[in-house]
Design an enzyme around this catalytic site. Structure first.
Site, PDB file in Angstrom:
ATOM      1  N   ASP A 196     -84.659 -26.839  49.415  1.00  0.00           N
ATOM      2  CA  ASP A 196     -86.029 -27.075  49.804  1.00  0.00           C
ATOM      3  C   ASP A 196     -85.794 -28.726  50.780  1.00  0.00           C
ATOM      4  O   ASP A 196     -85.081 -29.328  50.510  1.00  0.00           O
ATOM      5  CB  ASP A 196     -86.811 -27.822  48.654  1.00  0.00           C
ATOM      6  CG  ASP A 196     -88.390 -27.248  48.974  1.00  0.00           C
ATOM      7  OD1 ASP A 196     -88.392 -26.869  49.843  1.00  0.00           O
ATOM      8  OD2 ASP A 196     -88.623 -27.414  48.030  1.00  0.00           O
ATOM      9  N   ASP A 197     -87.396 -28.145  51.775  1.00  0.00           N
ATOM     10  CA  ASP A 197     -86.950 -29.368  52.970  1.00  0.00           C
ATOM     11  C   ASP A 197     -85.922 -29.451  53.824  1.00  0.00           C
ATOM     12  O   ASP A 197     -86.334 -30.976  54.283  1.00  0.00           O
ATOM     13  CB  ASP A 197     -87.487 -30.251  51.901  1.00  0.00           C
ATOM     14  CG  ASP A 197     -89.211 -30.301  51.868  1.00  0.00           C
ATOM     15  OD1 ASP A 197     -89.968 -28.832  52.016  1.00  0.00           O
ATOM     16  OD2 ASP A 197     -90.023 -30.723  51.901  1.00  0.00           O
ATOM     17  N   CYS A 216     -93.161 -23.987  52.363  1.00  0.00           N
ATOM     18  CA  CYS A 216     -92.287 -23.463  51.530  1.00  0.00           C
ATOM     19  C   CYS A 216     -92.702 -21.869  51.498  1.00  0.00           C
ATOM     20  O   CYS A 216     -92.571 -20.898  51.698  1.00  0.00           O
ATOM     21  CB  CYS A 216     -92.458 -24.123  50.518  1.00  0.00           C
ATOM     22  SG  CYS A 216     -93.472 -24.980  49.316  1.00  0.00           S
ATOM     23  N   HIS A 264     -92.033 -19.862  46.047  1.00  0.00           N
ATOM     24  CA  HIS A 264     -93.042 -21.276  45.962  1.00  0.00           C
ATOM     25  C   HIS A 264     -92.537 -21.675  45.058  1.00  0.00           C
ATOM     26  O   HIS A 264     -92.197 -22.700  44.460  1.00  0.00           O
ATOM     27  CB  HIS A 264     -94.186 -20.360  46.114  1.00  0.00           C
ATOM     28  CG  HIS A 264     -95.425 -21.675  46.063  1.00  0.00           C
ATOM     29  ND1 HIS A 264     -94.679 -23.307  46.285  1.00  0.00           N
ATOM     30  CD2 HIS A 264     -95.643 -22.034  45.703  1.00  0.00           C
ATOM     31  CE1 HIS A 264     -95.049 -23.914  46.391  1.00  0.00           C
ATOM     32  NE2 HIS A 264     -96.890 -23.098  46.182  1.00  0.00           N
ATOM     33  N   ASP A 271     -86.086 -23.492  53.769  1.00  0.00           N
ATOM     34  CA  ASP A 271     -87.585 -22.586  54.255  1.00  0.00           C
ATOM     35  C   ASP A 271     -88.235 -23.285  54.539  1.00  0.00           C
ATOM     36  O   ASP A 271     -89.244 -22.602  55.289  1.00  0.00           O
ATOM     37  CB  ASP A 271     -88.472 -23.413  52.650  1.00  0.00           C
ATOM     38  CG  ASP A 271     -88.304 -24.497  51.873  1.00  0.00           C
ATOM     39  OD1 ASP A 271     -87.825 -25.285  52.490  1.00  0.00           O
ATOM     40  OD2 ASP A 271     -89.148 -24.792  50.726  1.00  0.00           O
ATOM     41  N   HIS A 272     -87.746 -24.503  55.807  1.00  0.00           N
ATOM     42  CA  HIS A 272     -88.274 -25.111  56.890  1.00  0.00           C
ATOM     43  C   HIS A 272     -87.841 -26.157  57.659  1.00  0.00           C
ATOM     44  O   HIS A 272     -87.113 -27.571  56.213  1.00  0.00           O
ATOM     45  CB  HIS A 272     -89.924 -24.932  56.808  1.00  0.00           C
ATOM     46  CG  HIS A 272     -90.413 -25.900  55.780  1.00  0.00           C
ATOM     47  ND1 HIS A 272     -89.834 -27.329  55.281  1.00  0.00           N
ATOM     48  CD2 HIS A 272     -90.522 -25.125  54.337  1.00  0.00           C
ATOM     49  CE1 HIS A 272     -90.219 -27.367  53.680  1.00  0.00           C
ATOM     50  NE2 HIS A 272     -90.570 -25.622  53.666  1.00  0.00           N
TER      51      HIS A 272
END
Length: 507
Positions: free
Chosen positions: A41-42, A81, A141, A325-326
């Site tokens: 994540d992130d 996300c 998510h 996710d980003h």
């Protein structure tokens, strides 16, 4: 006569041996590879196989890169996300589904959404083709829709563990309660040891699964919560990154003076620390130290998974894909957040390894996370899924095919898109306003060249790549962290849409 019989026997034996050899060979071809599907994540591109920013220490990301292919220029379909993960798992663009915001896992596929009502999610496609599927942590998510995995380890709620009180940032900043969401953003050394981290427990669960015997190939999903805020990990990971060694990314205070109104509305994030605040307070290097510490922590957990796979009987027949996710801005463009259509928010790591994947290769062409679904199918020898809107990357990985025409599209809200292609970034907002950046001369995207006649033909060519379908917001999809997305959904869907509460951290 005996000689004739002997010759006949030898010929028959050799024929049978060749036949059996062919059978063994065919059996090997028919064995499907396992899938180890890892999300972080992130995570931005500061890891050492890509940027290696500020003396980052991520030896296990290096290890994975040596095992396969690293895409250094991969971009997400949404810099948030929820819609990003829904896109990866469904194989559909946000502009197709109308999933522009956060959507409950069980509502991504529903009868009220014509694009997703009968979609097959990525893990389900593998199950339908004879795989045993398992998953733990943040994959969709929250975790996953009900019954998507044969075995689910669930997900620990939130992004803890949390100290009794926040260390630095209250979560509101200059935001208005009820109008802006509360961010989990904070940074500091906590808890005392790795075993108290949910990601450590998730890795334990995954390791135990890698030690089991299966009568069919498996799909194992592992979703890390870090490096998502709050930037809390034990002190030892901070110690690896002394403050005096920390670099800060490039920053230009007047950077946003040439940004269109819609871009500024999207970037209106008063609940997040601003770069100016971080400079004045002396916290900028401390925030980056915390982010690097979290990266090193996740790297260590990744190493535990790679060790378990290497020591298992599945080491030679497992495809690994690792993605985020980003990206994440750490002072670039004035804030500490994702939430944008600029380079540092849309770009994230993407790595593949396994049988028949080239080793130690890096590809700098722009690609999309939307390609994960079709790429895994092709690498696994499974039939293509006609509903996938992304393209497989196998030919690019193996033969360098498609490098010149490669591009990546990111969408944030209805009819706001960016395109990365050819060393340029083109952004077009819902009202027709634009941004354009030439990365060879302006890698930080400080000068908007949208009105420069020199780039007129290039901009026109990129305009033709914009999605032609721009669905209205899905009724179950919302993003209430700041007003722009609430207002956009009301404008395009009508004011009778269901009311939503402003989201944000609960502590």
């Amino acid at each position: 006569m005996k000689s004739t019989h002997l010759i006949f026997f030898i010929v028959a034996f050799l024929s049978l041996a060749c036949h059996n050899k062919k059978l063994v060979k065919n059996e090997k071809v028919d064995v499907k590879p396992n899938i180890l599907f890892i999300s972080v994540d992130d995570l931005n591109n500061w890891i050492t196989p890509i940027d290696g920013f500020s003396n980052a220490k991520t030896p296990n990301f290096d290890r994975l890169a040596a095992m396969g292919v690293t895409f250094t220029n991969a971009h997400v379909q949404a810099p948030l996300c929820g819609p990003s993960r829904a896109s990866i798992m469904s194989g559909l663009r946000p502009s197709t589904t109308g999933i522009y915001g956060m959507t409950p896992d069980n509502e991504i596929r529903r009868s009220g959404n014509p694009a997703t009502k009968d979609i097959t999610f990525l893990p389900e496609y593998f199950e339908n083709n004879g795989y045993h599927t398992m998953g733990i942590g943040k994959l969709f998510h929250i975790h996953a829709p009900d019954s998507v995995f044969n075995e689910s380890g669930g997900r620990v709620k939130g992004f803890g563990p949390y100290p009794e009180k926040r260390f630095v940032w209250d979560g509101y900043g200059k935001g208005i309660k009820g109008t802006h969401g509360r961010t989990s953003t904070d940074w500091g050394a906590f808890p005392e040891n790795d075993t108290l981290m949910p990601d450590h427990q998730s890795v334990n669960w995954a390791i135990e699964r890698l030690q089991r015997a299966y009568d069919k190939p498996f799909f194992l999903g592992l979703g890390f919560l870090r490096v998502h805020v709050p930037l809390y990990v034990p002190q030892k990971w901070f110690d690896m990154h002394p403050l005096e060694s920390i670099q800060t990314p490039a920053y230009f205070a007047d950077d946003l003076n040439d940004i269109p109104s819609v871009g500024m509305q999207i970037n209106d994030l008063p609940m997040m620390p601003s770069t100016e605040w971080a400079i004045q307070s002396g916290e900028w290097k401390k925030i980056i130290q915390a982010y690097l510490a979290c990266m090193s922590y996740v790297d260590n957990e990744l190493g535990r998974v790679l060790d378990a796979l290497e020591n298992s009987k599945y080491a030679d027949n497992t495809i690994i894909v690792l993605w985020s996710d980003h990206g994440y801005r750490l002072g670039e463009k004035g804030t500490f957040a994702k939430h944008a259509l600029w380079e540092t928010a849309t770009k994230a790591p993407l790595m593949f390894a396994g049988p028949n994947v080239p080793k130690g290769k890096k590809i700098d062409a722009p690609v999309e996370m939307l390609s994960i679904y079709p790429t895994l199918l092709e690498l696994s020898g499974l039939p293509a899924y006609a509903r996938n809107e992304g393209n497989s990357l196998v030919a690019m990985m193996k033969n360098d095919e498609g490098l010149e025409e490669a591009r990546a599209i990111t969408t944030f809200g209805m009819n706001n898109h960016s395109i990365k292609a050819d060393g340029y970034r083109y952004i077009r907002y819902e009202d027709g306003t634009e941004e354009f950046y030439e990365h060879s001369s302006d890698p930080n995207e400080w000068k908007n060249e949208a009105n420069n006649p020199k780039f007129k033909h290039k901009i026109e060519a990129l305009q033709k790549l914009l999605p032609t379908v721009n669905s209205k917001w899905d009724e179950k999809s919302n993003y209430t962290f700041q007003p722009y997305f609430v207002n956009q959904k009301m404008r395009v869907n009508g004011k009778d849409t269901e009311p939503v509460k402003v989201i944000g951290a609960d502590r």
